[in-house]
Write an enzyme that holds these catalytic residues in place. Sequence first.
Site, PDB file in Angstrom:
ATOM      1  N   LYS A  75      16.254 -82.082 -80.955  1.00 18.59           N
ATOM      2  CA  LYS A  75      17.084 -82.570 -82.217  1.00 18.59           C
ATOM      3  C   LYS A  75      17.733 -83.494 -81.496  1.00 18.59           C
ATOM      4  CE  LYS A  75      17.629 -81.385 -86.379  1.00 18.59           C
ATOM      5  NZ  LYS A  75      16.730 -80.900 -87.289  1.00 18.59           N
ATOM      6  N   GLY A 179      24.342 -77.916-102.154  1.00 17.19           N
ATOM      7  CA  GLY A 179      23.922 -79.029-101.221  1.00 17.19           C
ATOM      8  C   GLY A 179      23.087 -79.958-102.136  1.00 17.19           C
ATOM      9  N   GLY A 181      22.193 -83.207-101.325  1.00 22.53           N
ATOM     10  CA  GLY A 181      21.817 -84.304-100.660  1.00 22.53           C
ATOM     11  C   GLY A 181      20.453 -84.829-101.073  1.00 22.53           C
ATOM     12  N   VAL A 183      17.473 -83.791-100.250  1.00 22.19           N
ATOM     13  CA  VAL A 183      16.438 -82.631-100.524  1.00 22.19           C
ATOM     14  C   VAL A 183      16.917 -81.970-101.737  1.00 22.19           C
ATOM     15  CG1 VAL A 183      15.010 -80.679 -99.733  1.00 22.19           C
ATOM     16  CG2 VAL A 183      15.476 -82.751 -98.103  1.00 22.19           C
TER      17      VAL A 183
END
Length: 339
Positions: A75, A179, A181, A183
């Site tokens: 990552k 969330g 965002g 997705v």
Amino acid sequence: MVESWEHEEVVTRLGRRSGVPVTVAVHSRRLGPAAGGIRLRQYPTWQDGLTDALRLAKGMTYKNAAAGLPFGGGKTVIAVPSSVSLTPTLRADALADAGELIASFNGTYLAGPDIGTGPDDMVYLRSFTDHVFCLPESHGGTGSSSGPTARGVLAALRAGLAAVFGSTSVSGRRVVVVGMGSVGSLLARELSAQGASVVVADVDPAQCAGYEQVPVAAAYSVAADVLVPAAVGGVIGPRVRAPLVVGPANNQLVSDDVAAALRDAGVVWVPDFVASAGGVIYTLSREASGLDREAALARVETIEETVATVLASASTSGTTPLAEALKLAEQRLDTLALT
Ligand code: PHE
């Protein structure tokens, strides 16, 4: 917390253009080159960014292994200090610094998007390195991985619903998406379309327009049938009230022992590294293994079966879904590494 050193390679470099600390963490290359996204967000300190990179890279090892992909885990974290404002110039400079660092891995780490980055950024990063995925289709890539990630979550959700409620249908269920965002917003829309009663939460209320809203602080313990964590990690503690938790956020649990606490409380938690694998499965199947769109999406759908198996073994053996998913990933790490 990272208890002992287990990553293969970690580089944190102060970006020469941006002054922003960028970390590339490679947890494991046992199954192949490390693959994982580039997270760009603000952190109080550079150490917070490094810690996040270490955790997220390890998560990618398990995600790729559990998905049966021939890739290890890595990552990138671009840790913009909370104290500075993220201007477009600073952002571009920090991406350039990250691109240069990723290039220095010479293909032993393959990067895609993550929170804070998207397909257009991947185009820019290509000017520094070939080893980035998810460029827009107009640039020869397969585009955003958010759609396939959402499809994978829906597949995981069906298996979770079957285990908890005896039916794969989400219609009539109250679902909280935390969330909104890239997705989370796709999931909220699709779940509404499937007849769920969707409640959403986001730090930015503008993202929640059109839905019933709850504050983020309350969202994780709201009474609902399903909780969908779709933001940053470290958010799921033992006090969740929904009987089913499944979502695309990485590293959802506050700590691994929460898995047993949730089981004891009668909450079924679908391991994040299984539920969130749709994006990497799709992108790497297409861009690295050459599958076509339909074949890659069919692979994403296999998440439903994986989750069903993990939940069934956890319930028959009295362990946790986390333990069973880790076992699956570790078996792959042990066997595939030998072939
Ligand atoms: N952000 C993705 C994840 O956490 C990583 C990724 C997606 C990497 C697509 C490559 C391609 O799984």
